[in-house]
Design a protein around this motif. Structure first.
Motif, PDB file in Angstrom:
ATOM      1  N   TYR A  73      44.241  38.855  47.398  1.00  0.00           N
ATOM      2  CA  TYR A  73      42.795  38.791  47.625  1.00  0.00           C
ATOM      3  C   TYR A  73      42.474  38.280  49.014  1.00  0.00           C
ATOM      4  CZ  TYR A  73      42.331  39.721  42.701  1.00  0.00           C
ATOM      5  OH  TYR A  73      42.411  40.313  41.480  1.00  0.00           O
ATOM      6  N   SER A  74      43.374  37.492  49.558  1.00  0.00           N
ATOM      7  CA  SER A  74      43.157  37.048  50.926  1.00  0.00           C
ATOM      8  C   SER A  74      44.507  36.703  51.526  1.00  0.00           C
ATOM      9  CB  SER A  74      42.217  35.849  50.967  1.00  0.00           C
ATOM     10  OG  SER A  74      42.919  34.652  50.746  1.00  0.00           O
ATOM     11  N   THR A  76      46.336  33.823  52.739  1.00  0.00           N
ATOM     12  CA  THR A  76      46.530  32.395  52.958  1.00  0.00           C
ATOM     13  C   THR A  76      47.995  32.111  52.694  1.00  0.00           C
ATOM     14  OG1 THR A  76      46.005  31.914  50.672  1.00  0.00           O
ATOM     15  CG2 THR A  76      44.203  31.791  52.230  1.00  0.00           C
ATOM     16  N   PHE A  78      49.092  30.064  50.229  1.00  0.00           N
ATOM     17  CA  PHE A  78      49.220  29.321  48.982  1.00  0.00           C
ATOM     18  C   PHE A  78      50.173  29.970  47.989  1.00  0.00           C
ATOM     19  CE2 PHE A  78      45.064  27.397  50.203  1.00  0.00           C
ATOM     20  CZ  PHE A  78      45.555  26.113  50.307  1.00  0.00           C
ATOM     21  N   SER A  79      50.279  31.284  47.977  1.00  0.00           N
ATOM     22  CA  SER A  79      51.203  31.911  47.033  1.00  0.00           C
ATOM     23  C   SER A  79      52.209  32.733  47.813  1.00  0.00           C
ATOM     24  CB  SER A  79      50.430  32.794  46.057  1.00  0.00           C
ATOM     25  OG  SER A  79      50.051  33.989  46.692  1.00  0.00           O
ATOM     26  N   GLU A  82      50.856  36.074  49.058  1.00  0.00           N
ATOM     27  CA  GLU A  82      49.967  35.991  50.214  1.00  0.00           C
ATOM     28  C   GLU A  82      50.739  35.672  51.479  1.00  0.00           C
ATOM     29  OE1 GLU A  82      47.213  33.078  48.869  1.00  0.00           O
ATOM     30  OE2 GLU A  82      45.958  34.541  47.838  1.00  0.00           O
ATOM     31  N   ARG A 108      34.027  41.876  47.708  1.00  0.00           N
ATOM     32  CA  ARG A 108      35.190  41.011  47.738  1.00  0.00           C
ATOM     33  C   ARG A 108      36.344  41.638  48.520  1.00  0.00           C
ATOM     34  NH1 ARG A 108      37.421  40.741  42.504  1.00  0.00           N
ATOM     35  NH2 ARG A 108      38.516  42.489  43.415  1.00  0.00           N
ATOM     36  N   MET A 220      42.202  25.512  59.695  1.00  0.00           N
ATOM     37  CA  MET A 220      42.217  25.254  58.257  1.00  0.00           C
ATOM     38  C   MET A 220      43.399  24.379  57.868  1.00  0.00           C
ATOM     39  SD  MET A 220      41.056  28.997  56.892  1.00  0.00           S
ATOM     40  CE  MET A 220      40.539  28.594  55.235  1.00  0.00           C
ATOM     41  N   ALA A 260      37.485  25.018  54.646  1.00  0.00           N
ATOM     42  CA  ALA A 260      37.848  26.162  53.796  1.00  0.00           C
ATOM     43  C   ALA A 260      36.598  26.913  53.352  1.00  0.00           C
ATOM     44  CB  ALA A 260      38.647  25.689  52.575  1.00  0.00           C
ATOM     45  N   THR A 264      35.511  30.685  54.660  1.00  0.00           N
ATOM     46  CA  THR A 264      35.367  31.723  53.645  1.00  0.00           C
ATOM     47  C   THR A 264      33.941  32.267  53.630  1.00  0.00           C
ATOM     48  OG1 THR A 264      36.985  30.495  52.362  1.00  0.00           O
ATOM     49  CG2 THR A 264      35.893  32.294  51.246  1.00  0.00           C
ATOM     50  N   ALA A 502      49.680  27.566  39.164  1.00  0.00           N
ATOM     51  CA  ALA A 502      48.997  28.448  40.108  1.00  0.00           C
ATOM     52  C   ALA A 502      47.564  28.574  39.619  1.00  0.00           C
ATOM     53  CB  ALA A 502      49.661  29.807  40.093  1.00  0.00           C
ATOM     54  N   PRO A 503      46.631  28.774  40.533  1.00  0.00           N
ATOM     55  CA  PRO A 503      45.249  28.918  40.086  1.00  0.00           C
ATOM     56  C   PRO A 503      45.144  30.071  39.098  1.00  0.00           C
ATOM     57  CG  PRO A 503      45.386  28.943  42.483  1.00  0.00           C
ATOM     58  CD  PRO A 503      46.777  28.946  41.977  1.00  0.00           C
ATOM     59  N   PHE A 504      44.482  29.825  37.986  1.00  0.00           N
ATOM     60  CA  PHE A 504      44.293  30.908  37.020  1.00  0.00           C
ATOM     61  C   PHE A 504      42.899  31.486  37.224  1.00  0.00           C
ATOM     62  CE2 PHE A 504      43.226  32.879  33.020  1.00  0.00           C
ATOM     63  CZ  PHE A 504      44.390  33.501  32.641  1.00  0.00           C
ATOM     64  N   VAL A 505      42.812  32.413  38.107  1.00  0.00           N
ATOM     65  CA  VAL A 505      41.564  33.130  38.332  1.00  0.00           C
ATOM     66  C   VAL A 505      41.966  34.590  38.250  1.00  0.00           C
ATOM     67  CG1 VAL A 505      39.612  33.481  39.858  1.00  0.00           C
ATOM     68  CG2 VAL A 505      40.810  31.315  39.897  1.00  0.00           C
ATOM     69  N   MET A 506      41.898  35.135  37.043  1.00  0.00           N
ATOM     70  CA  MET A 506      42.468  36.458  36.826  1.00  0.00           C
ATOM     71  C   MET A 506      41.370  37.500  36.769  1.00  0.00           C
ATOM     72  SD  MET A 506      44.837  37.599  33.642  1.00  0.00           S
ATOM     73  CE  MET A 506      43.502  37.327  32.505  1.00  0.00           C
TER      74      MET A 506
ATOM     75  N   ILE B 197      43.719  26.002  44.414  1.00  0.00           N
ATOM     76  CA  ILE B 197      42.717  26.413  43.430  1.00  0.00           C
ATOM     77  C   ILE B 197      41.383  26.656  44.120  1.00  0.00           C
ATOM     78  CG2 ILE B 197      41.383  25.624  41.433  1.00  0.00           C
ATOM     79  CD1 ILE B 197      43.826  24.337  40.354  1.00  0.00           C
ATOM     80  N   GLN B 199      40.818  27.390  47.259  1.00  0.00           N
ATOM     81  CA  GLN B 199      40.857  28.569  48.123  1.00  0.00           C
ATOM     82  C   GLN B 199      40.773  29.841  47.286  1.00  0.00           C
ATOM     83  OE1 GLN B 199      40.801  28.398  51.633  1.00  0.00           O
ATOM     84  NE2 GLN B 199      40.226  30.512  51.252  1.00  0.00           N
ATOM     85  N   ASP B 203      37.996  32.630  47.553  1.00  0.00           N
ATOM     86  CA  ASP B 203      38.382  33.999  47.894  1.00  0.00           C
ATOM     87  C   ASP B 203      37.823  35.013  46.904  1.00  0.00           C
ATOM     88  OD1 ASP B 203      39.794  33.277  50.112  1.00  0.00           O
ATOM     89  OD2 ASP B 203      41.731  33.191  49.100  1.00  0.00           O
ATOM     90  N   ALA B 234      38.588  35.882  34.644  1.00  0.00           N
ATOM     91  CA  ALA B 234      38.900  34.892  33.617  1.00  0.00           C
ATOM     92  C   ALA B 234      39.330  33.612  34.311  1.00  0.00           C
ATOM     93  CB  ALA B 234      40.026  35.407  32.715  1.00  0.00           C
ATOM     94  N   LEU B 235      38.773  32.481  33.898  1.00  0.00           N
ATOM     95  CA  LEU B 235      39.119  31.184  34.473  1.00  0.00           C
ATOM     96  C   LEU B 235      39.603  30.263  33.360  1.00  0.00           C
ATOM     97  CD1 LEU B 235      35.943  30.346  36.634  1.00  0.00           C
ATOM     98  CD2 LEU B 235      37.884  31.728  37.288  1.00  0.00           C
ATOM     99  N   GLU B 239      39.939  25.408  36.125  1.00  0.00           N
ATOM    100  CA  GLU B 239      39.237  26.101  37.197  1.00  0.00           C
ATOM    101  C   GLU B 239      37.747  26.166  36.900  1.00  0.00           C
ATOM    102  OE1 GLU B 239      42.141  27.073  36.053  1.00  0.00           O
ATOM    103  OE2 GLU B 239      43.407  27.065  37.843  1.00  0.00           O
TER     104      GLU B 239
END
Lengths: 712, 249
Positions: A73-74, A76, A78-79, A82, A108, A220, A260, A264, A502-506, B197, B199, B203, B234-235, B239
């Motif tokens: 998605y971007s 950075t 962090f993962s 990326e 996005r 950053m 940040a 963004t 890991a961030p869970f933003v699915m 998280i 970032q 994003d 989904a969070l 988050e």
């Protein structure tokens, strides 16, 4: 005399290096497939679980080398995905970067374009899924968009291959004449800050645009770039770092936002501004209407899980019921092949070569290839789950339970697959984006009692348990495997794979009708990986295992001596079986089995079991055949009553339980280890899986047997 | 409204004069207008009207032309302002670790607008933080080493973050996405996470002012499913709790 001049044909061999960047679900892979067709390779980036895809094609007299970057998605740090995408863009030396965006979520996905432009790459924008967008009524002024961005723009429908020719043209033209596009300006404050940092970066090599990117990242405070700057010759790197810190403080104090958020927001602001200028008509229809209606049922709070369970059941049913038919053919085929080879040698003149071919090569590789129908069907099922978009929903439904054990919602499907065979299960962990989630799932996956272990249970359970107990014991074995897998996952996440989640933003992509081509390609690619494994490493280990059980062989047999002395009388078949048993006892495997006997005695095992377990390392089901051989039973399978009676006579039920636990938990088969090594990117993880599981198995069997012996 | 603002500005300016005079009087018996102007970095001409107003209020007394001192009432007022200034300066400088010049400037700006009550409580907190070594011996030290305060510090263990999350939602304070019920529409006000998280949330377009709708919740209570800019995300609870929202009333 006029000079004779031969025209020298001008042959320029030219290769254009292209990288594909884009969000996950942007259809990037379908563009990649359309471009490269079958000429593609899949592997891993060194040392990580991130998938690497590259391929090539020739068009307009030019070779194109295409690399499909990980979906992000971007950019950075962090993962791992990326980080790899970012490093490839900065240091990969690509002539052109195609940024694939989903026309349905321009806002996005264009943020990634802005970032790619900042890296100083030479971008071509690919507006994918443009047909879907048009159907909703979205109208873009592409001319205006080209003018504002200063880069080539092509509309495509990746999965149907529409617009791909134009994309190739655009890439070709862009590589020939990189457009001198204006720098991406992200507002006054940002310009000022970047300008100040850039002031220290004059000595830096590379495109001027790249400096903007490095300056932004320094501001950053991203560790990777700070290290890059610390590593440069001269003291300008340190000065740039200091300036970046100063600018960060200035931005944070003058805007009240942390850097940040500030940066963004600048990207999103840039995209908003662009879209205001180029969107002629906004969508009239809700593109998600159908998808939303389907979701009302499929992820319904009460119905969601039962539907998911039913779908999984359907996939496994198809895999194992339908798969059984071609499996019989393959089995028959290898059987025939074995006999045909045996036929070359006249009766009584068996040679080691025959044994190598029949027992080693055909037995070993055949044992792997026989699962191919299952694997093909299972992979079609998994590809369908993924390509329709249902996999994300399944992860949504299952995440709470899985996350409690340090796993991810998406871990569930690969683990279920493990009940069929660990190998496709481990390969199915590719759907997990996060490295730690993926490794954890992979490492505990062999605890799902696989299909090859079923013959062992079928042999042992009736041998040691009364009919009423048989079904519950089988159920307990499966349940114990699952429970232990979850516990060990938790242990791994608290030890070796420790770290923040890991961030869970699915993202939940809209449902799509998958194309046959995409599903078949995915299936083909994974099945090929499986087969290639069978052809190389598994063949090698099979031969080793064969040699270990066949050599050294005896020249004279005790049984012959006994018969000659008249001590016993046996039928021909019994003599043959007794000889085979003596051979195995005398072989390396037999010797190893006897050597480790003191080690496994506390678990209630003897050398015969030890020898059979060494065979089980080649493939779990071999255990049954090896037990048959050491007991001089000749050809045995899980239905052999004779072997069962012998086992029941020689061992206590407690030994049976200890043995089953050990076989369930201990070292997965060699093919699983080989696949783990491949998928995890290093032998370290395969060894951890091998050693860790064997140690746990030893411990549990030891406790069960010793405590059990005291109680009984 | 305008008048009120002017009134307050005037008062704060006068308070500054009182403070300056008080400081000068610590070193010398009387304050000269010239010194006052110098200390405040203004022209002598602009000092006189202010002094005149202070004199009218009975806080300053002219001894001679150009020479002033404080009345007892004025001295008390001045001492109050000055001690506020000292406390605030100390707060910014030694607790929040700001450079002394900036600390001084922020203290000047803040000292006038606090109510007596607010100031009093702040003073008690500052005393506690600085002095109460028995309750928490290394309290302040730990604060200075915490990543919240110190950019170079290593990240906190997980419990810290979860504590943050729970205090925010339990206290009935600001609402997060996790507090919404299916069908609720809301507007993002703050993204309260750090590092990866934060970032990732940013994003994905979860920025202040973004509109979100909670569509559904997984059978087990999390993750939650939101709609944002036409995409669906989904969070997990962690988050979702980090994203604070305002509900339209």
């Amino acid at each position: 005399m006029s000079q004779l001049r031969l025209p020298i044909p001008e042959v320029t061999i030219r290769t254009i290096r292209v990288a594909l960047a884009g969000n996950p679900n942007s259809g990037k892979t379908s563009i990649f497939n359309s471009l490269t067709g079958a000429h593609q390779h899949v592997g891993n980036y060194p040392g990580v679980t991130v998938e690497k895809r590259w391929g090539g094609f020739t068009a307009k007299g030019t070779d194109f080398n295409v690399q499909d970057l990980p979906g992000t998605y971007s950019l950075t740090s962090f993962s791992p995905e990326e980080r790899i995408a970012q490093n490839e863009l900065l240091d990969g030396g690509h002539d052109v970067v195609v940024v694939v965006v989903d026309s349905m979520s321009l806002k996005r996905s264009l943020v990634l374009l802005a970032q790619v432009m900042q890296t100083g790459a030479n971008p071509v924008l690919c507006l994918n899924m443009s047909d879907e967008a048009e159907r909703t009524g979205l109208r873009l002024d592409l001319g205006q968009m080209r003018k504002l961005l200063g880069i080539p723009i092509v509309q495509t429908v990746g999965h149907r291959g529409i617009g791909v020719d134009r994309l190739v043209d655009a890439v070709h033209a862009a590589a020939d004449s990189p457009v001198r596009r204006p720098r991406l300006v992200l507002g006054e404050r940002m310009e000022k800050a970047i300008g100040a940092i850039r002031g220290h970066m004059e000595p830096m090599h590379g495109a001027a645009g790249g400096r903007d990117w490095v300056a932004t990242k320094l501001m950053m405070g991203e560790e990777e770039f700070v290290q890059r700057m610390q590593g440069v010759e001269g003291d300008w790197g340190g000065a740039a770092i200091e300036e970046a810190q100063r600018q960060r403080k200035w931005i944070e104090s003058s805007t009240g936002q942390d850097v940040a958020l500030f940066v963004t927001e600048r990207y999103f602001g840039f995209v908003d501004g662009l879209l205001r200028e180029v969107v002629r008509e906004v969508p009239r229809k809700d593109a998600r209407a159908v998808s939303d209606a389907v979701d009302k049922i499929l992820v319904h709070r009460a119905l969601g899980l039962p539907i998911f369970a039913a779908l999984m059941y359907l996939i496994f049913w198809v895999t194992f019921t339908l798969g059984a038919i071609p499996m019989d053919w393959i089995d028959a085929g290898f059987g025939w092949l074995g006999e045909a080879i045996t036929g070359f040698w006249p009766e009584g003149s068996e040679s080691p070569l025959e044994s190598l071919l029949v027992d080693g090569v055909i037995g070993g590789v055949g044992g792997v290839i026989i699962f191919l129908p299952n694997i093909l069907l299972l992979f079609i099922g998994l590809a369908l789950l993924e390509d329709t978009g249902y996999m994300a929903r399944a992860a949504f439904l299952m995440d709470r339970i899985m996350h409690r054990f340090g796993l991810h919602g998406k871990s569930f499907v690969p683990m279920m697959t493990g009940f069929g065979c660990s190998i496709p299960g481990i390969m199915a962990t590719r759907t997990l984006e996060n490295e730690r989630d993926r490794l954890t799932t992979m490492l505990v996956l062999p605890l799902m009692s696989c299909g090859a272990r079923l013959p062992i249970w079928m042999l042992l359970i009736p041998a040691f348990f009364a009919p009423v107990w048989r079904a519950p014991v089988l159920w307990l074995i499966y349940a114990f495997g699952i429970a232990l897998a979850l516990v060990l996952a938790l242990v791994l996440r608290r030890s070796v794979l420790k770290g923040e989640d890991a961030p869970f933003v699915m993202e939940l992509p809209p449902y799509r009708v998958p194309t046959a081509r995409a599903v078949l390609m995915k299936m083909g690619e994974r099945s090929w990986l499986y087969l290639r494994k069978a052809g190389t490493i598994i063949l090698g280990i099979s031969i080793l295992m064969w040699a270990a059980t066949a050599y050294p062989s005896r020249a004279e047999y005790d049984v012959d001596a006994q018969i000659a002395s008249g001590a016993i009388t046996l039928s021909d078949e019994e003599i043959e079986n007794a000889r085979t048993a003596e051979d195995l006892r005398f072989s390396i495997a037999g010797r190893v089995g006897r050597t480790i006997e003191p080690l496994i005695a506390p678990l209630g095992f003897d050398w015969k079991m030890g020898t059979a377990m060494i065979g089980a390392f080649a493939a779990k089901e071999v255990f049954v055949a090896q037990m048959g051989i050491v007991y001089a039973m000749g050809e045995t399978d899980e239905e052999s009553q004779g072997l069962r009676e012998t086992l029941a006579r020689d061992y206590s039920p407690l030994t049976g339980v200890s043995l089953m636990l050990f076989l369930l938990i201990s070292s997965p088969c060699m093919a699983t280890l080989a696949v783990t090594r491949r998928e995890a990117g290093s032998w370290r993880w395969a060894w951890l899986q091998f050693g860790g599981l064997t140690a746990v198995a030893y411990l549990i069997s030891l406790v069960v047997y010793q405590v059990g012996s005291l109680l009984i | 409204m305008t008048q009120q603002v002017e009134q307050r500005n005037l008062t704060s300016a006068l308070e500054d004069y009182l403070e300056t005079i008080y400081q000068l009087l610590q070193e010398q018996p009387i304050a000269r207008v010239r010194d006052i102007a110098k200390a405040r970095d203004v022209k002598a001409g602009s000092v006189s009207p202010a002094l005149k107003r202070l004199a009218d209020m009975g806080l300053v007394k002219y001894l001679r032309r150009e020479y002033v001192t404080l009345t007892p009432e004025g001295e008390e007022q001045a001492r109050r302002v000055y001690s506020r200034h000292r406390v605030l300066t100390r707060f910014f400088e030694s607790i929040l670790k700001m450079p002394s010049e900036e600390a001084e400037r922020d203290a000047c700006a803040m000292e006038h607008c606090l109510s007596d009550e607010g100031m009093d409580r702040l003073v008690r907190l500052i005393e506690f933080l600085g002095a109460c070594t028995s309750c928490a011996p290394d309290f302040l030290d730990r604060f200075h080493r915490c990543p919240l305060m110190n950019d170079d510090a290593p990240p906190c263990p997980d419990e810290c973050d979860s504590m943050w999350g729970s205090t925010i939602s339990d206290s009935g304070g600001p609402m997060s996405i996790f507090d919404l019920t299916p069908g609720d529409h809301a507007r993002v006000s703050q993204v309260n996470a750090r590092g990866a998280i934060r970032q990732r949330l940013l994003d994905m377009g979860i920025l202040p002012q973004a509109k979100v709708e909670l569509e559904r919740v997984a059978p087990a209570g999390e993750p939650v499913w939101i709609k944002l800019d036409g995409t669906q995300l989904a969070l997990r609870r962690q988050e979702a709790e980090a994203v604070l929202v305002d509900m339209p009333t």
